[in-house]
Design a protein around this motif. Structure first.
Motif, PDB file in Angstrom:
ATOM      1  N   GLU A 128      18.718  -7.432   0.751  1.00  0.00           N
ATOM      2  CA  GLU A 128      18.465  -8.351  -0.350  1.00  0.00           C
ATOM      3  C   GLU A 128      17.611  -9.507   0.141  1.00  0.00           C
ATOM      4  OE1 GLU A 128      21.032  -9.952  -4.136  1.00  0.00           O
ATOM      5  OE2 GLU A 128      21.963 -10.030  -2.157  1.00  0.00           O
ATOM      6  N   ILE A 129      16.594  -9.848  -0.650  1.00  0.00           N
ATOM      7  CA  ILE A 129      15.746 -11.001  -0.384  1.00  0.00           C
ATOM      8  C   ILE A 129      15.672 -11.798  -1.676  1.00  0.00           C
ATOM      9  CG2 ILE A 129      13.503 -11.811   0.394  1.00  0.00           C
ATOM     10  CD1 ILE A 129      13.092  -9.071   1.711  1.00  0.00           C
ATOM     11  N   GLU A 130      16.303 -12.985  -1.668  1.00  0.00           N
ATOM     12  CA  GLU A 130      16.513 -13.748  -2.902  1.00  0.00           C
ATOM     13  C   GLU A 130      17.259 -12.839  -3.897  1.00  0.00           C
ATOM     14  OE1 GLU A 130      16.072 -16.979  -3.461  1.00  0.00           O
ATOM     15  OE2 GLU A 130      15.448 -17.189  -1.378  1.00  0.00           O
ATOM     16  N   GLU A 131      16.687 -12.562  -5.067  1.00  0.00           N
ATOM     17  CA  GLU A 131      17.374 -11.701  -6.036  1.00  0.00           C
ATOM     18  C   GLU A 131      16.806 -10.283  -6.052  1.00  0.00           C
ATOM     19  OE1 GLU A 131      17.147 -13.601  -9.798  1.00  0.00           O
ATOM     20  OE2 GLU A 131      18.439 -15.288  -9.227  1.00  0.00           O
ATOM     21  N   ASP A 132      15.868 -10.008  -5.168  1.00  0.00           N
ATOM     22  CA  ASP A 132      15.238  -8.691  -5.122  1.00  0.00           C
ATOM     23  C   ASP A 132      15.902  -7.806  -4.072  1.00  0.00           C
ATOM     24  OD1 ASP A 132      13.423  -9.510  -7.044  1.00  0.00           O
ATOM     25  OD2 ASP A 132      11.988 -10.243  -5.545  1.00  0.00           O
ATOM     26  N   ILE A 133      15.902  -6.492  -4.350  1.00  0.00           N
ATOM     27  CA  ILE A 133      16.472  -5.519  -3.422  1.00  0.00           C
ATOM     28  C   ILE A 133      15.345  -4.660  -2.859  1.00  0.00           C
ATOM     29  CG2 ILE A 133      18.032  -3.548  -3.168  1.00  0.00           C
ATOM     30  CD1 ILE A 133      19.724  -4.725  -5.400  1.00  0.00           C
ATOM     31  N   TYR A 134      15.348  -4.498  -1.550  1.00  0.00           N
ATOM     32  CA  TYR A 134      14.358  -3.674  -0.868  1.00  0.00           C
ATOM     33  C   TYR A 134      15.069  -2.594  -0.055  1.00  0.00           C
ATOM     34  CZ  TYR A 134      10.842  -7.208  -2.029  1.00  0.00           C
ATOM     35  OH  TYR A 134       9.999  -8.048  -2.698  1.00  0.00           O
ATOM     36  N   ALA A 135      14.349  -1.500   0.204  1.00  0.00           N
ATOM     37  CA  ALA A 135      14.909  -0.383   0.972  1.00  0.00           C
ATOM     38  C   ALA A 135      14.069  -0.165   2.226  1.00  0.00           C
ATOM     39  CB  ALA A 135      14.928   0.888   0.121  1.00  0.00           C
ATOM     40  N   GLN A 161      24.004   1.336   3.357  1.00  0.00           N
ATOM     41  CA  GLN A 161      23.213   2.565   3.448  1.00  0.00           C
ATOM     42  C   GLN A 161      23.359   3.382   2.167  1.00  0.00           C
ATOM     43  OE1 GLN A 161      24.113   4.938   6.914  1.00  0.00           O
ATOM     44  NE2 GLN A 161      23.325   6.803   5.975  1.00  0.00           N
ATOM     45  N   GLN A 162      22.266   4.054   1.775  1.00  0.00           N
ATOM     46  CA  GLN A 162      22.313   4.853   0.547  1.00  0.00           C
ATOM     47  C   GLN A 162      21.190   5.885   0.565  1.00  0.00           C
ATOM     48  OE1 GLN A 162      22.872   2.545  -3.040  1.00  0.00           O
ATOM     49  NE2 GLN A 162      21.853   4.072  -4.301  1.00  0.00           N
ATOM     50  N   GLU A 163      21.418   7.008  -0.097  1.00  0.00           N
ATOM     51  CA  GLU A 163      20.355   7.996  -0.308  1.00  0.00           C
ATOM     52  C   GLU A 163      19.656   7.675  -1.614  1.00  0.00           C
ATOM     53  OE1 GLU A 163      21.858  11.950  -0.159  1.00  0.00           O
ATOM     54  OE2 GLU A 163      21.463  12.146   1.976  1.00  0.00           O
ATOM     55  N   ILE A 164      18.326   7.594  -1.560  1.00  0.00           N
ATOM     56  CA  ILE A 164      17.570   7.252  -2.759  1.00  0.00           C
ATOM     57  C   ILE A 164      16.459   8.264  -2.977  1.00  0.00           C
ATOM     58  CG2 ILE A 164      18.054   4.788  -2.528  1.00  0.00           C
ATOM     59  CD1 ILE A 164      15.158   4.477  -1.522  1.00  0.00           C
ATOM     60  N   VAL A 165      15.927   8.268  -4.184  1.00  0.00           N
ATOM     61  CA  VAL A 165      14.815   9.148  -4.543  1.00  0.00           C
ATOM     62  C   VAL A 165      13.516   8.368  -4.384  1.00  0.00           C
ATOM     63  CG1 VAL A 165      13.747  10.487  -6.380  1.00  0.00           C
ATOM     64  CG2 VAL A 165      16.230  10.451  -6.154  1.00  0.00           C
ATOM     65  N   LEU A 166      12.614   8.887  -3.562  1.00  0.00           N
ATOM     66  CA  LEU A 166      11.335   8.227  -3.316  1.00  0.00           C
ATOM     67  C   LEU A 166      10.359   8.552  -4.445  1.00  0.00           C
ATOM     68  CD1 LEU A 166       9.364   6.676  -1.478  1.00  0.00           C
ATOM     69  CD2 LEU A 166       8.900   8.820  -0.310  1.00  0.00           C
ATOM     70  N   LYS A 167       9.871   7.512  -5.113  1.00  0.00           N
ATOM     71  CA  LYS A 167       8.900   7.683  -6.189  1.00  0.00           C
ATOM     72  C   LYS A 167       7.604   6.962  -5.823  1.00  0.00           C
ATOM     73  CE  LYS A 167      11.456   9.850  -9.326  1.00  0.00           C
ATOM     74  NZ  LYS A 167      11.118  11.186  -9.852  1.00  0.00           N
ATOM     75  N   SER A 168       6.477   7.578  -6.174  1.00  0.00           N
ATOM     76  CA  SER A 168       5.175   6.975  -5.896  1.00  0.00           C
ATOM     77  C   SER A 168       4.939   5.782  -6.812  1.00  0.00           C
ATOM     78  CB  SER A 168       4.071   8.014  -6.098  1.00  0.00           C
ATOM     79  OG  SER A 168       2.806   7.406  -6.078  1.00  0.00           O
ATOM     80  N   VAL A 192      -0.976  -1.557  -2.184  1.00  0.00           N
ATOM     81  CA  VAL A 192       0.011  -2.623  -1.988  1.00  0.00           C
ATOM     82  C   VAL A 192       0.456  -2.626  -0.528  1.00  0.00           C
ATOM     83  CG1 VAL A 192       2.266  -3.511  -2.666  1.00  0.00           C
ATOM     84  CG2 VAL A 192       0.786  -2.440  -4.370  1.00  0.00           C
ATOM     85  N   PHE A 193       0.304  -3.763   0.138  1.00  0.00           N
ATOM     86  CA  PHE A 193       0.577  -3.833   1.568  1.00  0.00           C
ATOM     87  C   PHE A 193       2.073  -3.664   1.857  1.00  0.00           C
ATOM     88  CE2 PHE A 193       1.770  -6.479   5.259  1.00  0.00           C
ATOM     89  CZ  PHE A 193       1.137  -5.745   6.241  1.00  0.00           C
ATOM     90  N   ALA A 194       2.378  -2.812   2.818  1.00  0.00           N
ATOM     91  CA  ALA A 194       3.726  -2.624   3.386  1.00  0.00           C
ATOM     92  C   ALA A 194       4.745  -2.081   2.388  1.00  0.00           C
ATOM     93  CB  ALA A 194       4.243  -3.924   4.000  1.00  0.00           C
ATOM     94  N   ILE A 195       4.284  -1.511   1.265  1.00  0.00           N
ATOM     95  CA  ILE A 195       5.199  -0.886   0.301  1.00  0.00           C
ATOM     96  C   ILE A 195       4.763   0.572   0.134  1.00  0.00           C
ATOM     97  CG2 ILE A 195       6.053  -0.836  -2.058  1.00  0.00           C
ATOM     98  CD1 ILE A 195       7.112  -3.187  -0.495  1.00  0.00           C
ATOM     99  N   SER A 207       7.701  -0.023   7.193  1.00  0.00           N
ATOM    100  CA  SER A 207       7.844  -0.827   8.410  1.00  0.00           C
ATOM    101  C   SER A 207       6.704  -0.583   9.383  1.00  0.00           C
ATOM    102  CB  SER A 207       9.191  -0.545   9.080  1.00  0.00           C
ATOM    103  OG  SER A 207       9.324   0.828   9.374  1.00  0.00           O
ATOM    104  N   ASN A 208       6.101   0.619   9.339  1.00  0.00           N
ATOM    105  CA  ASN A 208       4.965   0.903  10.221  1.00  0.00           C
ATOM    106  C   ASN A 208       3.814  -0.063   9.979  1.00  0.00           C
ATOM    107  OD1 ASN A 208       6.266   3.067  11.385  1.00  0.00           O
ATOM    108  ND2 ASN A 208       5.352   4.581  10.043  1.00  0.00           N
ATOM    109  N   ALA A 209       3.557  -0.366   8.706  1.00  0.00           N
ATOM    110  CA  ALA A 209       2.473  -1.288   8.366  1.00  0.00           C
ATOM    111  C   ALA A 209       2.776  -2.694   8.862  1.00  0.00           C
ATOM    112  CB  ALA A 209       2.246  -1.295   6.850  1.00  0.00           C
TER     113      ALA A 209
END
Length: 680
Positions: free
Chosen positions: A557-564, A640-647, A655-658, A675-677
């Protein structure tokens, strides 16, 4: 009889037989006296001839019949196998591939094969064939800077290909021109006419893009492409064109016809999985073989499933995973035990279902590997080298999406190994090595990843040369170069435009284009590492994910946003005191198990507005890419969670680093961090 119902089966079996002929011919070249190999080739050719005649494809049947006659003469000792004879046979197989490709694309399977038929007849009559790989053929048949990979001319018809080949045989050059008119050009059609006038004086225009009609009606922007055959040099053609006024720029490059034909076949092979996927899962796999009694008869029940149906099934399952995540959240918030038990059971069932669906999408990497033996044979002959190609683990399975994308990077790495890795026989002899070099292509599973390795026993990488080139190019300073580890030095050759080659060849240059290889592999969620010993050889190791659609991540979590953040790139998470953060080169770093790791504040990277507060503790995710590490600073860990990757779609590709996004159980969208970027 309606033959259309058998067409798909015919195409698939024809490709299998042609591939079998290819493979066995390579074995025959190594051991010309083994008549068992000739028998195998003869059987495959005989089967192909019978199917072609039944389906009514006369050109395919006639050519295969001629090939069959030659093979029969070899079996009976009337013809001796040599390299020149095999060159003609390989050329006939290329025509068989081209005809099959035409049929697969809806054509009638017609092709002018008179030249190769005459050569086969001469061999059948006992005439000695002269060497076919003269310098002129090598010049045009090599993949000249792999022009067909990015050529604008993707659809040449049979007549155009034939004319281009005949022109090359008569000493003509084939060029692709990219001409750009000035923005303020008022009479574009007139300028195009003047360009065509010049080209007609130096040669012949074969094709244009856009079409001539569109060019005459000015139905184009400010640039256009022309395919031309000429005996003039590229510089002479360019000088003549640039004399036409209101032309801003012009680019000219060779167009390899043979490369175009080969590329079409490779693309057809790559699209094989798109057309139909054969799902062969025997019921016997569910039975412990050790417990099966002798009376039990093994019955292999198979079904042929269109890949589009599997994609639809996968998309539906991805929606199910999203809904499952929502149900899990609801069950955690409620005190209903029955709901919790049902959700747990649903999670187990969906896990088993996921394994089955992903397994159905898996195809052997042999679909990519089987194109390389003939490519290696041709390149080694062109380069005057002797190479023994070894392929291991061709039955290793990968997701169909990865299979479709991995072919081109492997082709480039193999060309580099052959051209600038492995030495000539004379040079190897001077070094005390065997005259025949070794090139090994290996694939294997390890955990949730597949590794593909390309290893050669050639020159290896000259570290001093790489560092000097990097310093000259301004990639790093002399002081920085002194502190680099070997692996970091080798990674420099994958910098954009980096090359240590003294002379750039038509086949490759070690370093030229390796940045494209690296970017392609990283776009698939993989990584590439290099090991090398100067004078002994190099190994390029590619790590790829088993699947691209469903991934395990750490939600933060970063502020109110969720990142994976993908778990595959995470080493561990940590809570660090503010007092433990140090500064080096004006950057924040931490000491992580004896290594200095730079910190990356995701709030700053993604420009997330926040109330400035002094934090005493920092939540950090340590990520790794090869030997490089970084600490990603977040507000908190969710789990930890399993998620579906969508383009993110075509509009958000830069978009940088996403790398993508996913819908969570609560309906929110979580962006997936590349994370590679960030490390790069």
């Amino acid at each position: 009889m309606d033959m259309n119902q058998y067409l798909e089966v015919f195409i698939e079996e024809s490709k299998e037989n042609i591939q079998a002929i290819n493979d066995q011919l390579l074995h025959l070249e190594k051991d010309p006296s083994d008549l068992k190999i000739v028998d195998e080739i003869f059987r495959a050719a005989h089967t192909l001839k019978g199917m072609s005649a039944t389906m009514g494809y006369s050109d395919l049947a006639d050519l295969t019949h001629r090939l069959e006659n030659v093979l029969d003469a070899v079996r009976n000792g009337k013809i001796l196998v040599d390299s020149n004879m095999l060159d003609v046979v390989f050329a006939s197989v290329e025509d068989l591939e081209a005809i099959t490709l035409d049929i697969a694309n809806g054509g009638a399977g017609k092709r002018d094969v008179q030249q190769v038929v005459r050569q086969l007849e001469r061999i059948e009559n006992g005439e000695k064939m002269e060497g076919t790989n003269d310098k002129n053929d090598q010049k045009h048949d090599q993949v000249v800077s792999d022009v067909s990979n990015h050529s604008i001319f993707k659809e040449l018809d049979e007549f155009e290909i034939t004319v281009l080949k005949e022109s090359i045989e008569q000493g003509f050059e084939t060029f692709q021109l990219h001409i750009k008119l000035r923005e303020d050009c008022l009479l574009k059609a007139a300028r195009v006419y003047m360009v065509f006038e010049v080209l007609e004086q130096v040669g012949e225009v074969m094709k244009s893009q856009p079409s001539v009609e569109d060019l005459e009606s000015e139905n184009f922007s400010n640039d256009f492409y022309v395919l031309v055959v000429t005996k003039e040099s590229s510089e002479d053609v360019k000088k003549r064109i640039l004399k036409v006024s209101e032309i801003e720029n012009m680019e000219i490059e060779p167009f390899s016809v043979q490369s175009y034909v080969n590329r079409q076949w490779e693309e057809q092979e790559a699209a094989k999985a798109e057309v139909a996927a054969t799902v062969e899962k025997s019921d016997e796999q569910q039975i412990d073989k050790k417990q099966a009694t002798p009376s039990q008869k093994a019955v292999n029940k198979t079904i042929r499933v269109n890949i589009e149906r599997l994609d639809i099934l996968m998309n539906l399952f991805e929606e199910l995973v999203i809904d499952k995540g929502r149900l899990e959240q609801i069950s955690q918030e409620s005190n209903n035990n029955e709901l919790k038990e049902t959700v747990e059971r649903m999670s187990r069932v969906s896990g088993n279902l996921q394994n089955i669906i992903l397994t159905m999408r898996m195809v052997p990497i042999d679909q990519v590997f089987n194109r390389f033996p003939r490519m290696v044979r041709q390149l080694t002959r062109d380069l005057g080298k002797q190479v023994d190609l070894k392929i291991e683990g061709a039955d290793t399975e990968l997701d169909r999406t990865v299979i479709d994308e991995i072919g081109d990077p492997l082709v480039h790495l193999i060309r580099n190994a052959l051209d600038h890795g492995i030495e000539t026989p004379e040079e190897r002899k001077r070094k005390g090595k065997s005259e025949e070099g070794s090139l090994t292509l290996k694939a294997y599973h390890s955990g949730n990843h597949v590794f593909v390795e390309i290893e050669d026993d050639g020159n290896g990488i000259n570290k001093e040369k790489v560092m000097n080139k990097a310093i000259t190019n301004g990639v790093l300073t002399k002081e920085q170069a002194q502190n680099l580890e070997d692996s970091q030095i080798y990674e420099l050759i994958m910098t954009s435009g980096f090359s240590t080659a003294d002379k750039i060849s038509d086949v490759s240059g070690r370093g030229v284009g390796l940045d494209v290889v690296k970017n392609k592999i990283e776009s698939l969620g993989g990584s590439i590492t290099i090991e090398s010993t100067e004078g002994k050889g190099s190994m390029f190791s590619i790590q790829l994910p088993l699947t691209l659609s469903i991934i395990s991540v750490m939600l933060v979590e970063i502020e109110e946003d969720i990142y994976a953040i993908p778990l595959s790139s995470i080493i561990e998470t940590a809570i660090v005191k503010k007092s433990d953060i140090m500064h080096a080169h004006n950057k924040e770093v931490i000491d992580f198990r004896g290594k200095v790791v730079p910190l990356v504040h995701l709030k700053k990277i993604f420009e997330i507005s926040s109330v400035q507060t002094e934090e005493e503790l920092y939540s950090i995710v340590i990520v790794r890419k090869g030997n490089k590490m970084a600490g990603l600073v977040v507000d908190s860990f969710i789990g930890q969670q399993e998620i579906v990757l969508k383009s993110l779609g075509n509009y958000l590709t830069n978009v940088f680093a996403i790398s993508g996004a996913s819908i969570l159980g609560n309906g929110k969208v979580a962006l997936i961090i590349d994370s590679n970027a960030l490390i790069k």
